[in-house]
Design an enzyme around this catalytic site. Structure first.
Site, PDB file in Angstrom:
ATOM      1  N   GLU A  30      10.706  -4.564   4.422  1.00  0.00           N
ATOM      2  CA  GLU A  30      11.904  -4.909   3.628  1.00  0.00           C
ATOM      3  C   GLU A  30      12.814  -6.040   4.500  1.00  0.00           C
ATOM      4  O   GLU A  30      13.710  -6.703   3.845  1.00  0.00           O
ATOM      5  CB  GLU A  30      12.671  -3.643   3.079  1.00  0.00           C
ATOM      6  CG  GLU A  30      11.972  -3.189   1.843  1.00  0.00           C
ATOM      7  CD  GLU A  30      12.719  -2.188   1.205  1.00  0.00           C
ATOM      8  OE1 GLU A  30      13.913  -1.663   1.697  1.00  0.00           O
ATOM      9  OE2 GLU A  30      12.496  -1.883  -0.059  1.00  0.00           O
ATOM     10  N   LYS A  72      10.443  -3.341   9.618  1.00  0.00           N
ATOM     11  CA  LYS A  72      10.968  -2.158   9.004  1.00  0.00           C
ATOM     12  C   LYS A  72       9.964  -0.848   9.229  1.00  0.00           C
ATOM     13  O   LYS A  72      10.158  -0.003   9.711  1.00  0.00           O
ATOM     14  CB  LYS A  72      11.639  -2.100   7.724  1.00  0.00           C
ATOM     15  CG  LYS A  72      12.382  -1.095   7.171  1.00  0.00           C
ATOM     16  CD  LYS A  72      12.958  -1.260   5.836  1.00  0.00           C
ATOM     17  CE  LYS A  72      13.761   0.250   5.489  1.00  0.00           C
ATOM     18  NZ  LYS A  72      14.246  -0.111   4.108  1.00  0.00           N
ATOM     19  N   GLN A  73       8.611  -1.242   8.385  1.00  0.00           N
ATOM     20  CA  GLN A  73       7.916   0.039   8.381  1.00  0.00           C
ATOM     21  C   GLN A  73       6.598  -0.770   8.318  1.00  0.00           C
ATOM     22  O   GLN A  73       6.285  -2.135   8.225  1.00  0.00           O
ATOM     23  CB  GLN A  73       8.103   0.635   7.075  1.00  0.00           C
ATOM     24  CG  GLN A  73       8.011  -0.375   5.583  1.00  0.00           C
ATOM     25  CD  GLN A  73       8.902   0.048   4.622  1.00  0.00           C
ATOM     26  OE1 GLN A  73      10.008  -0.387   4.412  1.00  0.00           O
ATOM     27  NE2 GLN A  73       8.186   0.786   3.671  1.00  0.00           N
ATOM     28  N   TRP A 130       7.470   3.131  -5.337  1.00  0.00           N
ATOM     29  CA  TRP A 130       5.886   2.994  -4.796  1.00  0.00           C
ATOM     30  C   TRP A 130       5.453   4.511  -4.210  1.00  0.00           C
ATOM     31  O   TRP A 130       4.293   4.627  -3.907  1.00  0.00           O
ATOM     32  CB  TRP A 130       5.545   2.000  -4.083  1.00  0.00           C
ATOM     33  CG  TRP A 130       5.783   1.750  -2.785  1.00  0.00           C
ATOM     34  CD1 TRP A 130       7.306   1.927  -2.361  1.00  0.00           C
ATOM     35  CD2 TRP A 130       5.179   1.204  -1.634  1.00  0.00           C
ATOM     36  NE1 TRP A 130       7.331   1.764  -1.022  1.00  0.00           N
ATOM     37  CE2 TRP A 130       6.147   1.330  -0.577  1.00  0.00           C
ATOM     38  CE3 TRP A 130       3.953   0.851  -1.377  1.00  0.00           C
ATOM     39  CZ2 TRP A 130       5.683   0.999   0.812  1.00  0.00           C
ATOM     40  CZ3 TRP A 130       3.524   0.458  -0.048  1.00  0.00           C
ATOM     41  CH2 TRP A 130       4.435   0.504   0.906  1.00  0.00           C
ATOM     42  N   ASP A 131       6.521   5.074  -3.575  1.00  0.00           N
ATOM     43  CA  ASP A 131       6.423   6.295  -2.949  1.00  0.00           C
ATOM     44  C   ASP A 131       5.218   7.283  -3.284  1.00  0.00           C
ATOM     45  O   ASP A 131       4.591   7.777  -2.859  1.00  0.00           O
ATOM     46  CB  ASP A 131       7.619   6.897  -2.535  1.00  0.00           C
ATOM     47  CG  ASP A 131       8.645   5.957  -1.938  1.00  0.00           C
ATOM     48  OD1 ASP A 131       8.700   4.935  -2.165  1.00  0.00           O
ATOM     49  OD2 ASP A 131       9.526   6.788  -0.996  1.00  0.00           O
TER      50      ASP A 131
HETATM   51  C1  BGC Z   1      11.682   1.615   1.851  1.00  0.00           C
HETATM   52  C2  BGC Z   1      10.569   1.538   0.721  1.00  0.00           C
HETATM   53  C3  BGC Z   1      10.892   2.963   0.012  1.00  0.00           C
HETATM   54  C4  BGC Z   1      12.167   3.336  -0.272  1.00  0.00           C
HETATM   55  C5  BGC Z   1      12.221   4.570  -0.993  1.00  0.00           C
HETATM   56  C6  BGC Z   1      13.077   2.025   1.532  1.00  0.00           C
HETATM   57  O1  BGC Z   1      14.099   2.113   2.717  1.00  0.00           O
HETATM   58  O2  BGC Z   1      11.702   0.546   2.597  1.00  0.00           O
HETATM   59  O3  BGC Z   1       9.429   1.096   1.066  1.00  0.00           O
HETATM   60  O4  BGC Z   1      10.075   2.774  -1.268  1.00  0.00           O
HETATM   61  O5  BGC Z   1      13.049   3.302   0.865  1.00  0.00           O
HETATM   62  O6  BGC Z   1      11.818   5.721  -0.143  1.00  0.00           O
END
Ligand code: BGC
Length: 724
Positions: free
Chosen positions: A462, A575-576, A320-321
């Site tokens: 995540e 996490k984010q 999704w980035d």
């Molecule tokens: C993140 C995801 C991201 C992926 C690739 C993961 O660590 O939690 O949101 O899409 O890395 O960058």
């Protein structure tokens, strides 16, 4: 435009992985890690190819690294001049960011000076070019061995079951055949410019082009190399194509001029000026450099992997980035590239349908880690437990259902920014209807309730797996339902033939009222008394520990924080950016008060364990009038690859690489955050909210087919942003 040079004098072993990322050159077709010419697989050399993958045995399916044509070894009096073993008085590695030229200059203790410049041709994307000069202080004899190194670095390889090396007409060719039957051909031609050269015949047995020569004191020899790379995805006979391209290539100087001219044109559009803050200006332009280097300008349907073209980390897959973090840059600078990344999603709809079916669902469930055809490369066991060394069951592939909404959001952004509706008609509407079907088939309702829910999901954060009603996921699903109604209704009015064709194909008309209803009945995480939205059902009841407390509970620093037993899983540490990502993406729907309350609540609870996190908080901070608080968050994103130092290894697996989503996020923070752009039918207005020290900002974007100057402060030339 200001020059921008990145340099280092280090060739320390422990820095090699990081430098490989920081000094990367690329052209969208391939990325060449910034390693030295004498390095091999142990130093993580890679010529990483876009959009072609292979699986070895039961290992992870990965993108291919091509045989490396930049593998050179100089010997003087029989002694190899190779770092870090040979003693050097001075060494410097440089990336000329404006011209995308990689160079190294090394003066060895014996007085030999080696200067090598190379680049990934930005216009002729199959070509790699190099020029080396060697100068001796006193008379010396030299051997130069030029190889196409077929012993490539693989994480889960070997990916070539056969590597044939061959010489013909003074050209060296390496032809690799993968386990899946693809072919990768690299063909290189060489010149050595020196009066009394003796060239050893190119030797297939030795698999090198070898040159022996002598230099008088102060004399210089110039060596050039042009290599062409083709795969069986480009043409039926990649070896012939590579040979033809290498033969037809003009002289190094001409190739260099073409390449620089191409970059100059790109910079005319992409350059960013910040008066008063050179650090931020450099970091942003360096971020733009990476996004340009991995942009698939050569392709009509191809996307950008989460680690760019820096290697095989994250399986070279599309996450999704791209839609959520990189797309804004491509829309503003290279709209055709934005379109190619979205066409990739339209073209991979069949893969998304298959995935939905596998889970007993309808519609389109896009791959969490998408490879060609929409194949989901995400493994069921994406993390290794550091204590037991056993693979841990992770649910990213099964439960990050928000990926499908990201695709729809990307299509919507494209139409809104460009004013061009064509993608909806060219397959986008089909994606949209299938996305709505997918979410509809996931809805669950308790017998005694009139509220629909999305249960057992993973949101952007995540660390908390298998939660119910993640705010981000629910709102993005609602967005999909609403768009499916809006876009198809508009299509029925404005393009009835297209609408009827879609109806004949999908038979979806009768479902529209159900999508309308679902948009209303899907559960909302309403703000609480303080205005904070609960990230998912039950989140507030989790232990409210600080990030530092949670970190202190780690037994091993490499431990995974999420999953069933992860240190963060039972706490509110995330996490984010999750709720904050939602509040930015669907910003028209929320008030500044809601944003402020959530920013203040979630920021201290966020670990920023993903490079996608800080930029979202930077955007939120700007929107609530705190640009100075936004600044370090923004800078962290903009410097993600410049400073490096991020996680490079997970146990024995290399997980480093470049971070194009962080680069894109930093660019979003500039546009939507500090400049406060408000695009509408009349053009773009800006309401700058600049951090301390910024006197002015100037950049350009393409908006609705026109180039728009965005400028403020000292760089505004008398106008506060230009509209059209
Ligand atoms: C993140 C995801 C991201 C992926 C690739 C993961 O660590 O939690 O949101 O899409 O890395 O960058």
């Amino acid at each position: 435009m200001k020059e921008l040079m990145i340099t280092t004098s280090s060739c320390a072993r422990e820095e090699i992985p990081d430098l490989g990322n920081r000094y990367l050159t690329g052209n969208g077709y391939m990325g060449v890690r910034g390693t030295l010419e004498e390095y091999g697989r142990d130093q993580l050399v890679a010529v990483n190819l876009a959009g072609i993958y292979d699986r070895f045995g039961t290992g992870w399916r990965e993108p291919l690294n091509a045989p490396n044509p930049f593998a050179l070894r100089f010997l003087s009096g029989g002694e190899p001049l190779t770092l870090p073993e040979a003693a050097a008085d001075a060494h410097r590695q440089t990336l000329d960011v404006r011209r995308a030229l990689h160079s190294r200059e090394t003066r060895f203790e014996n007085g030999v000076c080696l200067h090598i410049e190379r680049f990934s041709h930005m216009e002729q994307v199959h070509l790699l070019c190099l020029q080396a000069t060697v100068t001796a202080q006193s008379a010396a004899t030299f051997t130069l061995e030029a190889a196409i190194d077929g012993d490539v670095w693989d994480i889960h390889g070997p990916h070539y079951r056969e590597m044939a090396l061959d010489t013909q007409d003074e050209l060296l060719t390496a032809l690799g055949t993968t386990n899946e039957g693809d072919q990768v051909a690299v063909c290189a031609g060489y010149t050595l410019d020196l009066a009394h050269t003796r060239r050893d015949r190119t030797d297939a047995r030795k698999r090198i082009a070898a040159f022996a020569f002598q230099l008088r004191a102060g004399e210089t020899a110039t060596f050039t190399l042009t290599a062409a790379v083709y795969t069986s995805r480009d043409t039926q006979s990649p070896a012939d194509a590579a040979r033809r391209a290498a033969q037809a290539a003009p002289a190094y100087a001409t190739l260099r001029t073409q390449h620089i001219r191409c970059w100059e044109k790109l910079w005319e559009r992409a350059n960013i000026e910040i008066d008063g803050d050179e650090t931020a200006e450099q970091a942003l332009n360096y971020s733009a450099y990476h996004l340009l280097s991995v942009a698939p300008r050569h392709a009509e349907s191809l996307s950008v992997p989460a680690r760019g073209l820096s290697g095989q980390t994250y399986k070279g897959a599309i996450f999704w980035d791209t839609e959520m973090f990189m797309l804004d840059f491509y829309l503003a600078i290279l709209p055709e590239v934005a379109k190619a990344t979205l066409r990739y999603r339209i073209d991979t709809l069949p893969g998304a349908r298959v995935k939905a079916e596998q889970y007993g669902l309808r519609g389109a469930f896009y791959a969490w880690e998408s490879q060609e055809g929409g194949y989901d490369a995400c493994s069921d066991y994406n993390v290794t437990d550091v204590f037991t060394q056993r693979p841990m069951r992770t649910y990213f592939r099964d439960k990050q259902i928000h990926i499908t909404a990201a695709v729809v959001y990307g299509l919507w952004k494209y139409a809104r920014w460009t004013g061009d509706d064509s993608l909806w008609r060219e397959g986008g509407a089909e994606v949209l209807v299938e996305a709505a079907r997918f979410y509809h088939s996931l809805l669950v309702r308790r017998v005694e309730s009139d509220i629909d829910e999305l249960r057992d999901v993973i949101g952007p954060d995540e660390y908390h797996e298998r939660v119910n009603n993640n705010a981000y996921t629910n709102e993005m699903a609602r967005f999909v339902f609403e768009q499916s109604v809006e876009v198809t209704t508009r299509m029925a009015r404005q393009a009835p033939d297209d609408f009827e064709a879609l109806e004949r194909k999908l038979r979806f008309k009768t479902e529209i009222p159900r999508f309308t209803e679902a948009a209303c009945s899907l559960k909302r995480q309403a703000p609480d008394a303080k205005g904070v939205m609960e990230q998912f059902d039950g989140y507030f009841a989790l232990e409210d520990a600080t990030v530092a407390q949670v970190r202190a509970r780690l037994i091993d620093p490499r431990e995974y924080w999420g999953g069933a037993y992860g240190v963060a899983a039972q706490t509110q540490v995330i996490k984010q950016a999750d709720v904050i990502t939602l509040l930015f993406m669907l910003r028209d729907r929320y008030t500044a008060d809601t944003l402020r309350a959530n920013y203040e609540y979630y920021l201290p609870r966020t670990e920023h364990g993903s490079s996608l996190s800080a930029c979202m908080y930077a955007l939120a901070a700007c929107a609530i009038g705190k640009p100075d608080e936004a600044y370090p968050l923004f800078l962290g994103s903009a410097q993600a690859d410049l400073n490096g130092g991020g996680k490079q290894w997970a146990g024995l697996v290399y997980i480093g690489g470049t971070h194009p989503a962080a680069a894109g996020g930093a660019y979003m923070a500039l546009l939507w955050g500090f400049l406060g752009i408000q695009p509408d039918a009349d053009g773009i207005r800006i309401s700058p909210r600049l951090p301390k020290g910024w006197q002015g900002v100037a950049c350009q974007v393409v908006y609705r087919g026109q180039v728009v100057q965005l400028a403020c402060g000292t760089l505004a030339d008398g106008h506060q942003g230009t509209a059209f």
